[in-house]
Write a protein that holds these residues in place. Structure first.
Motif, mmCIF file in Angstrom:
data_model
loop_
_atom_site.group_PDB
_atom_site.id
_atom_site.type_symbol
_atom_site.label_atom_id
_atom_site.label_comp_id
_atom_site.label_asym_id
_atom_site.label_seq_id
_atom_site.Cartn_x
_atom_site.Cartn_y
_atom_site.Cartn_z
ATOM 1 N N GLU A 6 -95.868 -34.309 68.517
ATOM 2 C CA GLU A 6 -94.641 -34.726 69.098
ATOM 3 C C GLU A 6 -95.116 -35.081 70.324
ATOM 4 O O GLU A 6 -95.628 -34.600 71.365
ATOM 5 C CB GLU A 6 -93.536 -33.501 69.063
ATOM 6 N N GLU A 8 -93.933 -37.554 73.936
ATOM 7 C CA GLU A 8 -93.084 -37.851 74.963
ATOM 8 C C GLU A 8 -93.763 -38.275 76.039
ATOM 9 O O GLU A 8 -94.058 -37.410 76.960
ATOM 10 C CB GLU A 8 -92.094 -36.800 75.180
ATOM 11 N N HIS A 11 -94.249 -36.233 79.640
ATOM 12 C CA HIS A 11 -93.679 -35.082 79.655
ATOM 13 C C HIS A 11 -94.863 -33.929 80.011
ATOM 14 O O HIS A 11 -95.895 -34.082 79.428
ATOM 15 C CB HIS A 11 -93.571 -34.753 78.122
ATOM 16 N N ASN A 140 -96.747 -28.327 68.437
ATOM 17 C CA ASN A 140 -95.282 -28.652 68.334
ATOM 18 C C ASN A 140 -94.287 -27.637 68.576
ATOM 19 O O ASN A 140 -93.049 -28.042 69.296
ATOM 20 C CB ASN A 140 -95.124 -29.365 67.093
ATOM 21 N N VAL A 143 -94.105 -27.725 72.466
ATOM 22 C CA VAL A 143 -93.285 -28.732 72.829
ATOM 23 C C VAL A 143 -91.947 -28.338 72.669
ATOM 24 O O VAL A 143 -90.967 -28.627 73.577
ATOM 25 C CB VAL A 143 -93.780 -29.971 72.299
ATOM 26 N N ALA A 144 -91.521 -27.801 71.527
ATOM 27 C CA ALA A 144 -89.971 -27.587 71.293
ATOM 28 C C ALA A 144 -89.576 -26.632 72.181
ATOM 29 O O ALA A 144 -88.534 -26.284 72.845
ATOM 30 C CB ALA A 144 -89.839 -26.967 69.853
ATOM 31 N N SER A 146 -90.645 -26.061 75.373
ATOM 32 C CA SER A 146 -90.300 -26.618 76.538
ATOM 33 C C SER A 146 -88.984 -27.493 76.701
ATOM 34 O O SER A 146 -88.455 -27.217 77.725
ATOM 35 C CB SER A 146 -91.455 -27.697 77.041
ATOM 36 N N HIS A 147 -88.495 -27.920 75.515
ATOM 37 C CA HIS A 147 -87.299 -28.472 75.578
ATOM 38 C C HIS A 147 -86.024 -27.338 75.424
ATOM 39 O O HIS A 147 -85.082 -27.697 76.044
ATOM 40 C CB HIS A 147 -86.965 -29.416 74.134
ATOM 41 N N GLN A 148 -86.207 -26.530 74.935
ATOM 42 C CA GLN A 148 -85.256 -25.478 74.781
ATOM 43 C C GLN A 148 -85.046 -24.858 76.078
ATOM 44 O O GLN A 148 -84.123 -24.368 76.644
ATOM 45 C CB GLN A 148 -85.921 -24.202 73.701
ATOM 46 N N GLY A 150 -85.382 -26.273 79.013
ATOM 47 C CA GLY A 150 -84.584 -27.244 79.713
ATOM 48 C C GLY A 150 -85.335 -27.509 81.017
ATOM 49 O O GLY A 150 -84.756 -28.209 81.831
ATOM 50 N N SER A 151 -86.803 -27.212 80.946
ATOM 51 C CA SER A 151 -87.432 -27.271 82.261
ATOM 52 C C SER A 151 -88.933 -27.791 81.602
ATOM 53 O O SER A 151 -89.462 -26.911 80.762
ATOM 54 C CB SER A 151 -87.411 -26.492 83.142
ATOM 55 N N GLN A 152 -89.698 -28.475 82.195
ATOM 56 C CA GLN A 152 -90.992 -28.780 82.154
ATOM 57 C C GLN A 152 -91.897 -27.672 82.862
ATOM 58 O O GLN A 152 -93.089 -27.337 82.354
ATOM 59 C CB GLN A 152 -91.414 -30.200 82.658
#
Length: 310
Positions: A6, A8, A11, A140, A143-144, A146-148, A150-152
């Motif tokens: 994945e 982006e 990111h 992946n 990566v998921a 990091s999205h969960q 809500g912050s890098q």
């Protein structure tokens, strides 16, 4: 076709920082010819370079290796390297840097075993679809996360989850080591191959007294001809290249040891301290002591996304 990583652009995934005994930094970005590094560099931490575009070249200690989509380039600390990207279109890549405490948090032997693929003479891995699928799935999941989150920049339990997943990734990387199907490709012409042999020799013998005559003799080439062709292939004179390799290794020791500067100078092949100071200032625009003082780990961390990867 195996699952793709994945992607982006720009990111980042960050766990701790370089001043901690454990840190991770995931960097998704693009690179192009304009951003190709002029010379090889090295780090005090481990690095994984994963190409997400069709083709590039990775130089490791002076030797070029052609890589393609999903190849894993594994770099142990202090290994000189750089990437070279084609000019047609910007190239996507993922760079992962990380470091663990020397004692392995009580699992020293285990961590040393997990990291053995990084110490291969040619640490580039290309896996069949089945093994690739396992490795990509774990990345992946990170990566998921990091999205969960809500912050890098990971905090709390997310840090432990990233660490756990990445340990699994290293485990499978080690487990799949014998499945590696990467094959080195020789340069397009015999002359370039001989020049890169000399470059690699400089990388591995920079601490010795290197002369043009001895280098030419090692590949049965006329010294004048070698001098001319070396500049044609690498863009550097032999003297410049030797000095750059020595300075890069001096920089590493200045930042990662408390050794005396005079000892670092002699350990890296300089025959006199005055010569070392002069060459260092020429390439770095500051003295070795000024460099050691200015290049604090905090400064390195703040600039990492911009300057430490290519």
């Amino acid at each position: 076709m195996p699952q793709a990583i994945e992607y982006e652009e720009k990111h980042f995934i960050i766990v701790n920082d370089i001043e901690n005994s454990l840190f991770y930094f995931f960097d998704f970005d693009v690179r192009s010819t304009e951003k190709n590094m002029e010379f090889e560099h090295l780090h005090s931490y481990y690095e994984i370079h994963i190409l997400l575009s069709p083709m590039a070249t990775h130089f490791i200690e002076g030797i070029p290796y052609r890589i393609r989509t999903n190849d894993f380039v594994l770099l142990e600390p202090s290994r000189l390297h750089k990437s070279f990207y084609p000019s047609e279109t910007p190239s996507k890549r993922l760079v992962i840097t990380f470091m663990y405490r020397d004692d392995g948090y009580g699992f020293k032997d285990t961590y040393e075993n997990l990291l053995t693929p990084f110490h291969e003479p040619v640490p580039i891995f290309r896996f069949p679809d089945a093994q690739q699928e396992v490795l990509v799935r774990i990345l992946n999941e990170i990566v998921a996360l990091s999205h969960q989150a809500g912050s890098q920049e990971m905090t709390g339990a997310y840090e432990l989850m990233v660490h756990s997943l990445f340990t699994q990734f290293l485990y499978y990387l080690k487990d799949f080591q014998d499945c590696n199907i990467y094959k080195t490709e020789n340069p397009e012409d015999r002359l370039s191959e001989r020049i890169y042999t000399v470059a690699n020799y400089i990388h591995t013998h920079y601490m010795d007294n290197l002369t043009l005559e001895e280098l030419a003799k090692s590949i049965y080439m006329d010294p004048f001809y070698l001098s001319h062709q070396f500049k044609e292939v690498t863009g550097y004179t032999i003297t410049q290249y030797i000095h750059l390799v020595r300075i890069r290794n001096c920089q590493f020791l200045l930042l990662n040891t408390e050794d005396k500067i005079t000892d670092i100078s002699s350990a890296c092949g300089f025959t006199s301290f005055s010569q070392f100071n002069r060459v260092f200032h020429k390439f770095c625009n500051e003295s070795p002591s000024e460099y050691r003082k200015s290049q604090s780990t905090g400064r390195l961390l703040r600039e990492r996304p911009k300057i430490l990867h290519n």
